[in-house]
Scaffold this motif. Structure first.
Motif, PDB file in Angstrom:
ATOM      1  N   TYR A 147       0.569  -1.194   0.297  1.00  0.00           N
ATOM      2  CA  TYR A 147       0.127   0.064   0.097  1.00  0.00           C
ATOM      3  C   TYR A 147       0.905   1.400   0.220  1.00  0.00           C
ATOM      4  N   PHE A 148       2.071   1.357   0.545  1.00  0.00           N
ATOM      5  CA  PHE A 148       3.027   2.529   0.511  1.00  0.00           C
ATOM      6  C   PHE A 148       3.350   2.743  -1.055  1.00  0.00           C
ATOM      7  N   ALA A 151       0.450   4.360  -2.710  1.00  0.00           N
ATOM      8  CA  ALA A 151       0.709   5.660  -2.042  1.00  0.00           C
ATOM      9  C   ALA A 151       1.479   6.688  -2.819  1.00  0.00           C
ATOM     10  N   PRO A 194      -5.225  10.207   0.428  1.00  0.00           N
ATOM     11  CA  PRO A 194      -4.746   8.939   1.410  1.00  0.00           C
ATOM     12  C   PRO A 194      -6.077   8.124   1.772  1.00  0.00           C
ATOM     13  N   THR A 197      -6.011   5.707  -1.429  1.00  0.00           N
ATOM     14  CA  THR A 197      -4.915   4.830  -1.312  1.00  0.00           C
ATOM     15  C   THR A 197      -5.431   3.493  -0.316  1.00  0.00           C
ATOM     16  N   SER A 264      -2.534   3.637   9.931  1.00  0.00           N
ATOM     17  CA  SER A 264      -1.779   3.212   8.567  1.00  0.00           C
ATOM     18  C   SER A 264      -0.499   3.801   8.676  1.00  0.00           C
ATOM     19  N   THR A 267       1.247   5.261   5.332  1.00  0.00           N
ATOM     20  CA  THR A 267       0.388   6.187   4.554  1.00  0.00           C
ATOM     21  C   THR A 267       0.271   7.619   5.078  1.00  0.00           C
TER      22      THR A 267
END
Length: 329
Positions: A147-148, A151, A194, A197, A264, A267
């Motif tokens: 997920y980063f 992002a 965000p 994301t 998170s 994030t």
């Protein structure tokens, strides 16, 4: 009622263990917050000032047992000590400032992704063999992307290249943080990137998990019996298949809600979003042990509370557990 009382007693013991471990770990580490703060000053510090700092941070030369009782007393009154990074602000005040941002962003996005993912998983399983099967490879691809990375990719496309959305902060710093239409609009505008994301990264896991459980449930005898009775397709899908298939996903959802408080982290760091995750990152960078201790405690208790709610909700959702609980009582 005995089942609920047993679960409550169990979680009280676990909470006490978490609080005790949270008390012991900082005291097992070399040094203390005052030593770190004095080292940062890089100069001669008056011994009287050091004594005052030790009192402000709740440090003493008393026995470990006396310190433990003082710690429990301070904890009961909501006193988690003072932060080094934000000195002289209390840790509880720092957490109270950052927690609403995480709950508002991560919490809402977790609920949205769960609802959308499980709903799509139910439909994909019910209409398997059709166009919905195309969701599986696409969601598997999204699920495999960290997920980063997602992002960073969205920041580059929508923030840097196109310039459509802001890439940092929670609101326009030129606006006063008051409940006004302009401020709320700025908060939503800054949270959009965000939020996208988090939802895009997590929705795939809910969809795939629900689809697999739903397909397994559709092969059960009670679903076949419900179809043979001539019940409507919608009732069979929701009341018989989805209701039983959602139980494992509900457990994961409860755990996700518990970890919402932790935020998170990556994030929030990427978007410089002032939530719990970003604050924890700052605390680690600045070796702010009192703030880390307070944040870990809040996160641990939040996970325990979410698990307790999941256990209680299971009794309501699953008749078999409710029957066993009634029989045991």
């Amino acid at each position: 009622m005995r089942f609920v009382a047993r679960r409550l007693a169990l979680y009280v013991v676990i909470a006490w263990a978490a609080i005790t471990i949270n008390f012991l770990i900082p005291r097992m580490m070399p040094g203390d917050p005052v030593d770190l703060l004095v080292d940062r000053l890089k100069g001669q510090v008056d011994p009287a000032a050091i004594t005052s700092l030790r009192q402000a941070f709740g440090l003493s030369d008393a026995s470990l047992l006396n310190q433990y009782w003082d710690y429990l007393g301070n904890l009961f009154h909501g006193d988690l000590g003072r932060s080094i990074s934000f000195y002289p602000t209390a840790v509880s005040d720092v957490i109270a400032t950052t927690l609403p941002w995480t709950l508002g962003l991560i919490g809402v996005c977790t609920v949205i992704s769960f609802v959308l993912g499980t709903s799509a998983g139910i439909i994909a399983a019910w209409k398997r063999g059709g166009w919905t099967d195309m969701l599986v490879p696409s969601t598997t691809f999204l699920h495999s992307i960290p997920y980063f990375w997602m992002a960073l990719l969205l920041v580059f496309i929508f923030g840097v290249v196109l310039g459509w959305l802001p890439i940092s902060g929670a609101y326009d710093t030129d606006l006063p943080p008051v409940l006004s239409g302009e401020f709320i609009g700025s908060v939503l505008y800054h949270a959009l990137l965000p939020a996208i994301t988090i939802v895009v990264s997590s929705i795939a896991g809910w969809l795939l998990g629900m689809r697999n459980m739903m397909i397994t449930t559709l092969g059960e005898d009670y679903v076949t019996l419900a179809q043979a009775k001539g019940l409507s397709r919608m009732r069979v899908m929701t009341a018989y298949a989805a209701r039983n298939a959602i139980l494992p996903s509900f457990t994961g959802f409860a755990l996700s809600l518990g970890f919402v408080v932790g935020g998170s982290m990556l994030t929030e760091v990427i978007f410089s979003y002032p939530g719990v995750g970003y604050t924890l990152y700052q605390a680690v960078q600045n070796e702010d042990f009192p703030l880390m201790q307070g944040l870990f405690l809040v996160i641990s208790l939040s996970v325990l509370a979410a698990n307790l709610l999941a256990d209680l909700a299971y009794v309501l959702l699953d008749p078999r557990i409710r029957a066993n609980a009634s029989g045991a009582s």
